[in-house]
Design a protein around this motif. Structure first.
Motif, PDB file in Angstrom:
ATOM      1  N   LYS A  69      38.054 -39.962 -28.600  1.00 55.49           N
ATOM      2  CA  LYS A  69      38.097 -39.635 -27.170  1.00 55.49           C
ATOM      3  C   LYS A  69      39.159 -38.592 -26.855  1.00 55.49           C
ATOM      4  N   LEU A  74      33.264 -39.372 -27.734  1.00 49.54           N
ATOM      5  CA  LEU A  74      33.125 -40.732 -27.203  1.00 49.54           C
ATOM      6  C   LEU A  74      33.675 -41.782 -28.157  1.00 49.54           C
ATOM      7  N   TRP A 178      39.214 -40.991 -19.207  1.00 47.46           N
ATOM      8  CA  TRP A 178      39.135 -42.304 -19.841  1.00 47.46           C
ATOM      9  C   TRP A 178      40.209 -43.262 -19.348  1.00 47.46           C
ATOM     10  N   ASN A 180      41.534 -46.476 -17.467  1.00 48.77           N
ATOM     11  CA  ASN A 180      40.900 -47.780 -17.259  1.00 48.77           C
ATOM     12  C   ASN A 180      40.487 -47.994 -15.806  1.00 48.77           C
ATOM     13  N   ASN A 182      38.956 -45.769 -13.924  1.00 44.38           N
ATOM     14  CA  ASN A 182      37.729 -45.051 -13.595  1.00 44.38           C
ATOM     15  C   ASN A 182      36.504 -45.923 -13.809  1.00 44.38           C
ATOM     16  N   PRO A 184      32.973 -46.478 -15.275  1.00 41.18           N
ATOM     17  CA  PRO A 184      32.378 -45.850 -16.460  1.00 41.18           C
ATOM     18  C   PRO A 184      31.279 -44.838 -16.162  1.00 41.18           C
ATOM     19  N   LYS A 185      30.388 -45.122 -15.221  1.00 38.98           N
ATOM     20  CA  LYS A 185      29.299 -44.176 -14.947  1.00 38.98           C
ATOM     21  C   LYS A 185      29.839 -42.885 -14.337  1.00 38.98           C
ATOM     22  N   ALA A 187      32.891 -41.663 -15.198  1.00 37.87           N
ATOM     23  CA  ALA A 187      33.570 -40.990 -16.307  1.00 37.87           C
ATOM     24  C   ALA A 187      32.589 -40.251 -17.205  1.00 37.87           C
ATOM     25  N   ILE A 188      31.416 -40.851 -17.442  1.00 37.32           N
ATOM     26  CA  ILE A 188      30.475 -40.227 -18.379  1.00 37.32           C
ATOM     27  C   ILE A 188      29.907 -38.935 -17.802  1.00 37.32           C
ATOM     28  N   TRP A 191      32.599 -36.364 -18.210  1.00 37.30           N
ATOM     29  CA  TRP A 191      32.701 -36.001 -19.622  1.00 37.30           C
ATOM     30  C   TRP A 191      31.598 -35.012 -20.012  1.00 37.30           C
ATOM     31  N   ASN A 275      37.025 -38.409 -10.449  1.00 42.29           N
ATOM     32  CA  ASN A 275      35.796 -38.741 -11.173  1.00 42.29           C
ATOM     33  C   ASN A 275      34.691 -39.185 -10.229  1.00 42.29           C
TER      34      ASN A 275
END
Length: 333
Positions: A69, A74, A178, A180, A182, A184-185, A187-188, A191, A275
């Motif tokens: 990461k 990933l 990345w 904690n 954020n 996840p959807k 962050a991706i 990214w 994000n």
């Protein structure tokens, strides 16, 4: 345990029995490249489509996905490199002359009194042994006086993987994605955008997938990632509303993220807002393209506020300091 006579073995004889024995002892065995390629294909397809079959071009190259990461990936491990690193454990056992039946066998049959560090297999050696020697050549520079130098406790599969993989420079933006805090959807999506993987109209037009490359939201300029997230009047209105609410400037550019943070909480909230903004602007762009629907900037700003406030309540485990409490009360938290 399988009993094998060292005196009765010839080159290649009972090799399958030895690998069965080795598998039961340590789970170490060579996987054919064709099998590994299929495993990686299934993993890659599942990442982008949620199934084992995917016939579109991935948004980000697999070589990038499998980086750590902090190097922009990933953190998914390459199956082939990991298998090589696992077989490296067998190489290490030969270096250290581990008290194992298989090690005694190869020393008596193949190595004999030769120097293992500079050893080359004979032309009539078994396929498995030739592959082990090939992997030995990959990692032998990590040994000094038959001792693995990357780990004080000796060779491990993880340290062997680090030795074998192709390292890339660390990316300054990875802590912003990345965190904690954020979602996840969110962050991706950020990214993918950092690797220019989002299918903006400029890219689709270049591939012949659409008739024009104008921005779907403002229809003023070419829809590039830079325009969509930095220059579009729509996102600028949303930004102004969010900055009025939170009381500090939100840098959409990657370069300024860390400069806003006066303390840890504000830093994490900045990342969270940043994000969420990327995610929701991209969602609204897709809604405008597919459904011809675009909500007002004021409503989008309210959606982001509500989502950020809920995330803060869930994530903030300890009691905030007095200054943080004063700051959060202004947000209604």
């Amino acid at each position: 345990m399988i009993s094998i006579s060292l005196q009765g073995l010839r080159k290649g004889q009972c090799l399958s029995d030895i690998w069965v024995y080795q598998y039961k002892q340590g789970g170490i065995f060579l996987i054919p490249k064709s099998v590994i390629k299929r495993i990686e294909a299934i993993c890659r397809n599942f990442l982008w489509d949620g199934s084992s079959e995917y016939h579109k071009v991935p948004l980000v190259a697999w070589e990038t996905v499998t980086l750590p990461k902090n190097e922009g990936g990933l953190g998914i491990k390459r199956a082939l490199t990991w298998n090589y690193a696992t077989i490296g454990k067998l190489v290490d056992w030969v270096y250290t002359k581990s008290d194992r039946l298989w090690i005694k066998w190869v020393h008596q049959l193949y190595i004999k009194d030769k120097d293992w560090h500079n050893y080359s297999p004979p032309s009539d050696a078994a396929w498995a042994w030739k592959n082990i020697c090939k992997i030995k050549e990959m990692i032998k520079n990590g040994y000094v006086a038959n001792t693995w130098i990357l780990n004080t406790k000796g060779y491990t599969v993880s340290s062997g993987y680090e030795w074998l993989r192709h390292k890339q420079p660390q990316q300054h933006w990875t802590p912003m994605i990345w965190s904690n805090w954020n979602i996840p959807k969110h962050a991706i999506i950020t990214w993918i955008s950092m690797h220019k993987g989002l299918k903006v109209k400029e890219k689709l037009f270049r591939l012949g997938c659409c008739t024009d490359d104008g921005c779907i939201i403002c229809d003023r300029e070419v829809e590039t990632q830079a325009h969509l997230f930095f220059d579009c009047p729509y996102i600028n209105q949303v930004l102004q509303l969010l900055e009025q609410w939170c009381g500090f400037r939100i840098h959409v550019s990657m370069l300024g993220g860390l400069q806003n943070a006066k303390n840890c909480l504000k830093q994490q909230v900045h990342y969270l807002l940043w994000n969420a903004l990327y995610y929701h602007v991209w969602s609204q762009r897709n809604a405008a393209r597919i459904q011809s629907v675009l909500i007002r900037p004021q409503k989008l700003a309210e959606m982001i506020k509500d989502e950020v406030c809920r995330r803060i309540k869930v994530t903030m485990g300890r009691s905030p300091s007095r200054n943080d409490s004063t700051w959060l009360r202004k947000w209604g938290l």
